[in-house]
Design an enzyme around this catalytic site. Structure first.
Site, PDB file in Angstrom:
ATOM      1  N   SER A  81      -4.602  -0.925  -4.678  1.00  0.00           N
ATOM      2  CA  SER A  81      -5.080   0.445  -4.484  1.00  0.00           C
ATOM      3  C   SER A  81      -3.967   1.470  -4.311  1.00  0.00           C
ATOM      4  CB  SER A  81      -6.015   0.517  -3.273  1.00  0.00           C
ATOM      5  OG  SER A  81      -5.298   0.342  -2.070  1.00  0.00           O
ATOM      6  N   LYS A 124      -3.380   3.946   2.781  1.00  0.00           N
ATOM      7  CA  LYS A 124      -3.709   5.059   1.886  1.00  0.00           C
ATOM      8  C   LYS A 124      -2.754   6.216   2.167  1.00  0.00           C
ATOM      9  CE  LYS A 124      -7.389   2.695   0.656  1.00  0.00           C
ATOM     10  NZ  LYS A 124      -7.477   1.998  -0.654  1.00  0.00           N
TER      11      LYS A 124
END
Length: 226
Positions: A81, A124
């Site tokens: 990701s 993230k």
């Protein structure tokens, strides 16, 4: 004329001294006392060594626990990701103390407890800050109505059906919340899906990559123009 008669003593043994049974007993007692003292000294030295060793271990473990709980923590990147910025199975150091004294900034790469499963840690990038608005339109991110330039991206930002973000819809970020996204936008579960995250979920900021060796170094933030 007769020469003087010289007597030569061929027995060179020294005359025995008068030694009694008590002398032997006293000597044996003295030897036993010395041996006992020596053994006690060795025993005490061994005990002191063990206590010193245990004390060193306890101090080292205490320092490790303090560092691990409050200062830094190692993490392994799992999944794709955050590609191309981070690859699967890379190892990083997370700074856990900076956000205790300051606020997260846009572009910081953070590790946080996943809102959908607190037992899992996510990595993230912070895109939106508290009090700002976020909108995704035609694959671009808009913060307070201005397009955000993201040089680390290789793809546009898609919208996931049924997620928190809708195409062209402006959403506000609540106070003490942050809007986060993965750098690999087509393959990241992030705030587009579950919304902004609370600051209390943030474990810390990724500051150093130590594996693989060829990528060893500090992890910089992002410089934005929008």
């Amino acid at each position: 004329m007769n020469k003087p008669h010289v007597v030569i003593n061929t027995d060179d043994r020294k005359p025995q001294s008068d030694v009694t049974v008590n002398d032997y007993v006293e000597k044996e007692v003295e030897d036993d006392s010395k041996q006992e003292f020596f053994l006690v000294k060795i025993f005490r030295s061994g005990i002191n060594f063990v206590f010193d060793f245990l004390e060193t271990i306890v101090v080292a473990l205490s320092v490790f626990v303090v560092i691990y709980l409050f200062i830094v923590q190692p993490h392994e990147v799992k999944g794709s990701s955050m590609e191309p910025t981070f690859q699967n199975n890379e190892y990083i150091i997370t700074d856990k103390i900076s956000y205790r004294f300051g606020k997260p900034n846009r572009g910081d790469v953070v590790i946080f407890k996943a809102p959908v499963n607190p037992d899992v840690d996510y990595i993230k990038r912070i895109i939106g800050l508290p009090g700002e608005t976020v909108m995704v339109q035609s694959g671009r991110i808009y913060i307070d109505g201005k397009m955000l330039n993201e040089p680390y991206l290789e793809d546009l930002t898609p919208i996931f059906p049924g997620g928190f973000i809708k195409e062209g819809v402006v959403v506000s970020i609540p106070e003490n919340h942050y809007f986060v996204m993965g750098d690999n936008r087509p393959h990241s579960s992030d705030s587009r899906e579950f919304g902004p995250i609370e600051k209390k979920l943030i474990i810390g900021r990724a500051v150093f990559r130590y594996w693989p060796i060829n990528n060893l170094g500090l992890i910089p933030g992002a410089n934005y123009r929008y």
